[in-house]
Write a protein that holds these residues in place. Structure first.
Motif, mmCIF file in Angstrom:
data_model
loop_
_atom_site.group_PDB
_atom_site.id
_atom_site.type_symbol
_atom_site.label_atom_id
_atom_site.label_comp_id
_atom_site.label_asym_id
_atom_site.label_seq_id
_atom_site.Cartn_x
_atom_site.Cartn_y
_atom_site.Cartn_z
ATOM 1 N N ASP A 1 -3.677 8.838 0.213
ATOM 2 C CA ASP A 1 -3.346 7.931 1.307
ATOM 3 C C ASP A 1 -2.171 7.043 0.897
ATOM 4 O O ASP A 1 -2.307 6.191 0.016
ATOM 5 C CB ASP A 1 -4.564 7.081 1.664
ATOM 6 N N GLU A 2 -1.043 7.237 1.538
ATOM 7 C CA GLU A 2 0.152 6.461 1.204
ATOM 8 C C GLU A 2 0.089 5.026 1.730
ATOM 9 O O GLU A 2 0.858 4.178 1.282
ATOM 10 C CB GLU A 2 1.387 7.120 1.800
ATOM 11 N N HIS A 3 -0.821 4.759 2.671
ATOM 12 C CA HIS A 3 -0.737 3.527 3.450
ATOM 13 C C HIS A 3 -1.860 2.530 3.213
ATOM 14 O O HIS A 3 -1.681 1.342 3.472
ATOM 15 C CB HIS A 3 -0.707 3.880 4.945
ATOM 16 N N ARG A 4 -3.041 2.976 2.752
ATOM 17 C CA ARG A 4 -4.206 2.096 2.729
ATOM 18 C C ARG A 4 -4.919 2.151 1.388
ATOM 19 O O ARG A 4 -4.904 3.172 0.698
ATOM 20 C CB ARG A 4 -5.203 2.510 3.833
ATOM 21 N N SER A 5 -5.580 1.062 1.063
ATOM 22 C CA SER A 5 -6.460 1.008 -0.100
ATOM 23 C C SER A 5 -7.815 1.606 0.278
ATOM 24 O O SER A 5 -8.135 1.754 1.461
ATOM 25 C CB SER A 5 -6.617 -0.438 -0.572
ATOM 26 N N THR B 1 2.726 8.200 -4.055
ATOM 27 C CA THR B 1 2.614 6.861 -3.456
ATOM 28 C C THR B 1 1.186 6.611 -3.019
ATOM 29 O O THR B 1 0.546 7.481 -2.425
ATOM 30 C CB THR B 1 3.559 6.741 -2.242
ATOM 31 N N PHE B 2 0.695 5.408 -3.283
ATOM 32 C CA PHE B 2 -0.679 5.032 -2.932
ATOM 33 C C PHE B 2 -0.684 3.601 -2.422
ATOM 34 O O PHE B 2 -0.177 2.697 -3.083
ATOM 35 C CB PHE B 2 -1.587 5.181 -4.155
ATOM 36 N N ASP B 3 -1.237 3.424 -1.224
ATOM 37 C CA ASP B 3 -1.361 2.077 -0.642
ATOM 38 C C ASP B 3 -0.015 1.364 -0.606
ATOM 39 O O ASP B 3 0.099 0.179 -0.900
ATOM 40 C CB ASP B 3 -2.390 1.278 -1.439
ATOM 41 N N GLY B 4 1.037 2.117 -0.257
ATOM 42 C CA GLY B 4 2.356 1.531 -0.103
ATOM 43 C C GLY B 4 3.122 1.305 -1.386
ATOM 44 O O GLY B 4 4.217 0.737 -1.351
#
Length: 408
Positions: A139-143, A212-215
């Motif tokens: 997930d590139e966008h969220r924790s 990329t992880f969590d931005g």
């Protein structure tokens, strides 16, 4: 009465296990089913995001509405849980990732057709509810936040949390491509196991896309694989490449701590480091059954898991229909004994370089050299795999691009 003491309903085929030798023999028999290789399968997993803002949290209720009658019962308890139109089963992972699992198919062409149909159907189903499938292995966008509340996933989170942060990341933020291959015949299956295992670092590096992880940039080519390997080493690290994989795997299963013991309630007790072998030897009030052992096996997830067939679990999810290329490549590389032996020659020298592969990808020169060899080998074998000529050409073009990357 605690969950550990709760009585279980046991069918006539669920016998008690009171001896380690018997338990190990059972594991070897159910995990390595021999026969001529002829079937293929895949499991495709994706993170799910809101199309208007991929950073926004996914709600279980929203996902349930989107999936409708196809929602699994872990998400909607009274769902009819209908398969997708071409027969694939639909499941949901702890963080709301969706997964389709194909029925086994006798040819790659049939596999690609039915899975593509179900993939397109699922994407449209989600799109109508303002949701989209992710296109990376992490997930590139969220924790990580758990969306599903089930006894199994609550137990997993409890056990993994004590080890470190990778477990909750693996549970809630990773998405993988799993390729399923037959074990093979008794005189060849050890080589097939070794080849599929030794290919792991090479194909992790070649198809890594989860940096990329969590931005935030992670510094890893496949941060997904890093999370998996660090989740709970006894159950998530690679298995050894040995001459007798069935015996080695059976020993590993018995020596791995029990994640949880199922009971009647909403929360299952986790027996604190007790191995399955210790349970068999009397470590809990009631002895385990073969059904308990089957469940214990399902809580193990090394990069290659013997599951009656060989479940290859080390690939990052690929964008769009990109899953076709690594699936075809693996099938081609395992298509005959001569090719398997060529894979072993190329990959055994780097077959233990899992962390360098996850961290550096094809920047690791030893892995890149092996990758160039097996990608070329796969490209040579693909025309014999019975795929339509235009699809074969497209896959070979993908492999050629990877060969250039491996050689640069």
């Amino acid at each position: 009465m605690t969950a550990l003491q709760a009585p279980q309903v046991r069918g006539p085929d669920r016998r008690y296990l009171r001896d380690r030798v018997e338990a190990e023999a059972y594991v070897a028999s159910v995990c390595f089913k021999h026969g001529p290789p002829r079937l293929h399968g895949v499991e495709l997993e994706w993170t799910v995001h809101h199309t208007d803002d991929p950073r926004r949290r996914l709600e279980a209720s929203h996902l349930a509405v989107a999936l409708g009658p196809h929602a699994p019962r872990t998400l909607v308890k009274d769902s009819p849980q209908l398969p997708l139109p071409s027969g694939s089963a639909l499941t949901v992972e702890p963080g709301g990732q969706v997964e389709i699992s194909s029925l086994p198919q006798a040819s790659l062409a049939e596999l690609f057709q039915v899975v593509t149909e179900d993939h397109v159907f699922l994407a449209q189903l989600l799109r109508e509810s303002g949701l989209a499938l992710g296109d990376r292995g992490l997930d590139e966008h969220r924790s990580p936040v758990r969306v599903l509340d089930t006894p199994r996933y609550a137990a997993m989170e409890h056990v993994f949390e004590a080890i470190g942060p990778h477990g909750i990341t693996m549970m809630c933020c990773t998405a993988g491509l799993q390729v399923c291959l037959d074990v093979g015949e008794p005189h060849t299956f050890a080589d097939r196991w070794a080849a599929v295992s030794a290919l792991g670092p090479v194909l992790v590096a070649a198809f890594a896309n989860s940096s990329t992880f969590d931005g935030k940039a992670t510094g890893w080519a496949s941060a997904r694989m890093r999370a998996v390997l660090g989740t709970d080493p006894p159950r998530s690290m690679p298995s050894a490449i040995v001459d007798d994989p069935a015996t080695e795997w059976a020993r590993r299963v018995l020596d791995t701590p029990v994640l949880c013991v199922r009971g009647e309630g909403e929360r299952w007790q986790t027996p604190g480091g007790l191995t399955f072998a210790e349970w068999v030897a009397g470590g809990l009030p009631s002895p385990p059954t073969t059904d308990d052992l089957d469940y214990h096996i399902s809580t193990m997830f090394p990069p290659v898991r013997p599951h009656g067939y060989l479940e290859v679990r080390y690939l990052d999810a690929q964008p769009g229909h990109g899953w076709v290329t690594p699936t075809a490549l693996l099938a081609a590389l395992m298509s005959d004994q001569g090719t398997v032996e060529a894979v072993l020659e190329a990959c055994l020298p780097v077959g233990d370089r899992w962390l360098p592969a996850a961290r550096d990808g094809l920047a690791d020169r030893a892995i890149a050299t092996a990758a160039a060899r097996v990608l070329s080998l796969g490209a040579d074998v693909l025309p014999s795999m019975g795929l339509p000529p235009d699809l074969t050409m497209a896959i070979v073009a993908d492999l050629d691009q990877l060969i250039v990357r491996s050689s640069s």
